[in-house]
Design a protein around this motif. Structure first.
Motif, PDB file in Angstrom:
ATOM      1  N   PRO A 215    -106.612 -54.320  28.080  1.00 30.79           N
ATOM      2  CA  PRO A 215    -107.807 -53.630  27.584  1.00 30.79           C
ATOM      3  C   PRO A 215    -108.816 -54.634  27.049  1.00 30.79           C
ATOM      4  N   PRO A 216    -110.085 -54.273  27.050  1.00 36.92           N
ATOM      5  CA  PRO A 216    -111.094 -55.149  26.454  1.00 36.92           C
ATOM      6  C   PRO A 216    -110.984 -55.129  24.929  1.00 36.92           C
ATOM      7  N   GLY A 217    -111.618 -56.065  24.279  1.00 39.46           N
ATOM      8  CA  GLY A 217    -111.651 -56.062  22.813  1.00 39.46           C
ATOM      9  C   GLY A 217    -110.664 -57.033  22.203  1.00 39.46           C
ATOM     10  N   ASN A 218    -110.606 -57.023  20.872  1.00 42.44           N
ATOM     11  CA  ASN A 218    -109.688 -57.896  20.140  1.00 42.44           C
ATOM     12  C   ASN A 218    -108.274 -57.325  20.226  1.00 42.44           C
ATOM     13  N   LEU A 219    -107.324 -58.151  20.671  1.00 44.61           N
ATOM     14  CA  LEU A 219    -105.964 -57.685  20.913  1.00 44.61           C
ATOM     15  C   LEU A 219    -104.982 -58.429  20.019  1.00 44.61           C
ATOM     16  N   LEU A 220    -103.849 -57.758  19.744  1.00 49.23           N
ATOM     17  CA  LEU A 220    -102.785 -58.406  18.977  1.00 49.23           C
ATOM     18  C   LEU A 220    -102.173 -59.540  19.799  1.00 49.23           C
ATOM     19  N   PRO A 221    -101.719 -60.594  19.122  1.00 46.44           N
ATOM     20  CA  PRO A 221    -101.096 -61.700  19.850  1.00 46.44           C
ATOM     21  C   PRO A 221     -99.894 -61.216  20.664  1.00 46.44           C
ATOM     22  N   SER A 222     -99.767 -61.708  21.869  1.00 43.65           N
ATOM     23  CA  SER A 222     -98.650 -61.451  22.795  1.00 43.65           C
ATOM     24  C   SER A 222     -98.609 -60.032  23.338  1.00 43.65           C
ATOM     25  N   ALA A 223     -99.554 -59.171  22.958  1.00 45.48           N
ATOM     26  CA  ALA A 223     -99.537 -57.798  23.447  1.00 45.48           C
ATOM     27  C   ALA A 223    -100.219 -57.704  24.819  1.00 45.48           C
ATOM     28  N   HIS A 224     -99.948 -56.612  25.528  1.00 46.69           N
ATOM     29  CA  HIS A 224    -100.602 -56.295  26.801  1.00 46.69           C
ATOM     30  C   HIS A 224    -100.340 -57.367  27.855  1.00 46.69           C
ATOM     31  N   ALA A 225     -99.079 -57.768  27.970  1.00 42.66           N
ATOM     32  CA  ALA A 225     -98.730 -58.898  28.835  1.00 42.66           C
ATOM     33  C   ALA A 225     -98.640 -58.463  30.293  1.00 42.66           C
ATOM     34  N   VAL A 226     -99.800 -58.301  30.940  1.00 41.14           N
ATOM     35  CA  VAL A 226     -99.795 -57.862  32.333  1.00 41.14           C
ATOM     36  C   VAL A 226     -99.168 -58.914  33.247  1.00 41.14           C
ATOM     37  N   ASP A 227     -99.229 -60.185  32.856  1.00 40.78           N
ATOM     38  CA  ASP A 227     -98.598 -61.219  33.669  1.00 40.78           C
ATOM     39  C   ASP A 227     -97.085 -61.057  33.691  1.00 40.78           C
ATOM     40  N   ARG A 228     -96.509 -60.660  32.555  1.00 44.66           N
ATOM     41  CA  ARG A 228     -95.067 -60.439  32.513  1.00 44.66           C
ATOM     42  C   ARG A 228     -94.686 -59.197  33.320  1.00 44.66           C
ATOM     43  N   GLU A 229     -95.508 -58.158  33.232  1.00 44.81           N
ATOM     44  CA  GLU A 229     -95.241 -56.968  34.046  1.00 44.81           C
ATOM     45  C   GLU A 229     -95.219 -57.334  35.525  1.00 44.81           C
TER      46      GLU A 229
ATOM     47  N   ASP B 111    -113.157 -63.698  34.498  1.00 48.34           N
ATOM     48  CA  ASP B 111    -114.517 -63.525  34.995  1.00 48.34           C
ATOM     49  C   ASP B 111    -114.613 -62.474  36.097  1.00 48.34           C
ATOM     50  N   VAL B 112    -113.483 -62.081  36.689  1.00 49.43           N
ATOM     51  CA  VAL B 112    -113.532 -61.145  37.818  1.00 49.43           C
ATOM     52  C   VAL B 112    -113.900 -59.748  37.343  1.00 49.43           C
ATOM     53  N   ILE B 113    -113.137 -59.200  36.376  1.00 50.60           N
ATOM     54  CA  ILE B 113    -113.474 -57.860  35.852  1.00 50.60           C
ATOM     55  C   ILE B 113    -113.500 -57.818  34.325  1.00 50.60           C
ATOM     56  N   GLY B 114    -113.385 -58.988  33.685  1.00 50.03           N
ATOM     57  CA  GLY B 114    -113.486 -59.026  32.225  1.00 50.03           C
ATOM     58  C   GLY B 114    -112.188 -59.260  31.497  1.00 50.03           C
ATOM     59  N   THR B 115    -111.057 -58.884  32.115  1.00 53.47           N
ATOM     60  CA  THR B 115    -109.733 -59.146  31.535  1.00 53.47           C
ATOM     61  C   THR B 115    -108.766 -59.434  32.678  1.00 53.47           C
ATOM     62  N   GLU B 116    -107.581 -59.973  32.340  1.00 51.10           N
ATOM     63  CA  GLU B 116    -106.550 -60.195  33.336  1.00 51.10           C
ATOM     64  C   GLU B 116    -106.068 -58.853  33.904  1.00 51.10           C
ATOM     65  N   PHE B 117    -105.609 -58.862  35.162  1.00 52.57           N
ATOM     66  CA  PHE B 117    -105.124 -57.627  35.782  1.00 52.57           C
ATOM     67  C   PHE B 117    -104.183 -57.951  36.930  1.00 52.57           C
ATOM     68  N   TYR B 118    -103.486 -56.936  37.413  1.00 51.52           N
ATOM     69  CA  TYR B 118    -102.741 -57.075  38.666  1.00 51.52           C
ATOM     70  C   TYR B 118    -102.925 -55.819  39.490  1.00 51.52           C
ATOM     71  N   VAL B 119    -102.644 -55.943  40.772  1.00 52.96           N
ATOM     72  CA  VAL B 119    -102.772 -54.834  41.713  1.00 52.96           C
ATOM     73  C   VAL B 119    -101.426 -54.610  42.394  1.00 52.96           C
ATOM     74  N   MET B 120    -101.042 -53.350  42.503  1.00 54.08           N
ATOM     75  CA  MET B 120     -99.794 -52.984  43.172  1.00 54.08           C
ATOM     76  C   MET B 120    -100.032 -51.746  44.037  1.00 54.08           C
ATOM     77  N   ASP B 121     -99.041 -51.403  44.834  1.00 48.22           N
ATOM     78  CA  ASP B 121     -99.127 -50.195  45.644  1.00 48.22           C
ATOM     79  C   ASP B 121     -99.215 -48.951  44.771  1.00 48.22           C
ATOM     80  N   PHE B 122     -99.930 -47.962  45.242  1.00 52.68           N
ATOM     81  CA  PHE B 122     -99.863 -46.622  44.664  1.00 52.68           C
ATOM     82  C   PHE B 122     -98.631 -45.945  45.250  1.00 52.68           C
ATOM     83  N   VAL B 123     -97.734 -45.489  44.388  1.00 53.11           N
ATOM     84  CA  VAL B 123     -96.505 -44.815  44.820  1.00 53.11           C
ATOM     85  C   VAL B 123     -96.705 -43.314  44.663  1.00 53.11           C
ATOM     86  N   ASP B 124     -96.630 -42.606  45.759  1.00 59.55           N
ATOM     87  CA  ASP B 124     -96.894 -41.173  45.762  1.00 59.55           C
ATOM     88  C   ASP B 124     -95.592 -40.408  45.496  1.00 59.55           C
TER      89      ASP B 124
END
Length: 354
Positions: free
Chosen positions: A69-83, A108-121
């Protein structure tokens, strides 16, 4: 559809605070996702508290983007790289996770780190009472969930390439220290029972008997079931995953049976047999059989610990909502949940002699 399923299922327009540069994403996906063809359209999933999650439709295919998420974040939280790492590794073992396409750590791509995966229906059940299913199907859903968690706890981290994914021992002690620190960093009011738990839990921690991959937030609405079969086809939301004590993982899920209905729609006081849902004893027995255990001693400690930890998580969601960057509109309601959770956790501590 139940009220919970109606509230959290599907997508909505992207919230203003969570919009991003879609052209930047399009360029990144063209360069990094095999077979991608734009133009793309973006919507936001209604569910999910911590990391904003989006559906990306493009070229007749659907993807899921999960970002910090954007904004000030807690240290080590929101670890999308680990996910991204843990799901990529587990996918090679036959464990049900979505196919991963790429991780972007360039803000710089969308403002925060992210990953992309398949949509599972498939089907996501937000209401643990499964009101939309016939009675004879509910037990099978929970048995599939039980089997999936036992499967995860049977994965050898080293063979999956996750031998260094965390420290395997003293998991509970590290979690107590982490969530005590995180709670204090996001504290908005003084809650006496939380302070008592922070003081009591470290000295009451039982010895860890086994180590394995722990999901950290294993519950019904964090998995996708097959459209018609009682089978888990994807487990989601690995932000809190690490190496540690499998019993912490299992007992966290078991809190569903110990929580009252007003606390995350818990089962306490419900006639589960009439609903077709396994009792706590049946659920514990099935897990023990699948993992080769004789029983689960000291569950009261684990319940105290898990309620404390969940209260810390909820406090973080509430704190972010005050800053305007929580990803769910109901996040502000969570503030009222923290004290009852902490008070209830303390009752289990007292049963352990606190």
């Amino acid at each position: 559809m139940s009220q919970m399923d109606e509230t959290f299922s599907g997508t909505k327009d992207v919230a203003d605070a969570l919009r991003f540069d879609e052209a930047g994403l399009d360029r990144w996906m063209r360069a990094n996702v095999d077979g991608f063809a734009g133009p793309l359209s973006v919507s936001q999933f209604k569910g999910g508290q911590s990391n904003p999650t989006y559906r990306i439709d493009a070229g007749g295919k659907s993807y899921v983007l999960r970002r910090k998420p954007p904004g000030n974040l807690l240290p080590s939280a929101h670890a999308v790289d680990r996910e991204f790492r843990v799901m990529s590794a587990l996918g090679t073992t036959g464990f049900p996770v979505p196919r991963m396409h790429g991780l972007c750590e360039d803000r710089d791509v969308i403002g925060t780190e992210f990953y992309v995966m398949d949509f599972v229906d498939g089907r996501i059940f937000w209401d643990p009472f499964l009101p939309d299913l016939p009675k004879d199907e509910r037990g099978a859903i929970y048995d599939a969930m039980n089997a999936t968690l036992a499967q995860l706890h049977g994965v050898d981290p080293a063979k999956a390439g996750l031998g260094d994914y965390g420290k395997p021992d003293h998991y509970i002690a590290r979690q107590i220290a982490r969530w005590s620190k995180q709670y204090k960093a996001s504290e908005t009011d003084t809650i006496e029972s939380m302070d008592r738990l922070i003081e009591w839990l470290p000295g009451a921690t039982p010895e860890q008997e086994r180590s394995g991959i722990v999901h950290g937030d294993f519950r019904l609405d964090n998995m996708i079931f097959h459209k018609t079969e009682p089978r888990v086809i994807a487990v989601l939301d690995w932000e809190l995953s690490t190496l540690g004590d499998p019993l912490a993982d299992f007992s966290y899920q078991l809190m569903q049976w110990r929580a009252p209905k007003e606390m995350r729609n818990g089962f306490l006081g419900s006639d589960l047999k009439s609903l077709g849902i396994p009792t706590e004893d049946d659920y514990v027995r099935a897990y023990c059989e699948r993992t080769g255990r004789d029983g689960l001693p000291k569950l009261d400690f684990y319940f105290a610990f898990n309620l404390f930890r969940f209260a810390g998580i909820v406090q973080g969601v509430y704190h972010r909502s005050l800053q305007g960057n929580a990803s769910n509109a109901k996040a502000r309601e969570y503030g009222a949940m923290v004290k009852p959770m902490a008070d209830y956790a303390w009752t289990f501590a007292e049963r352990m002699g606190a």
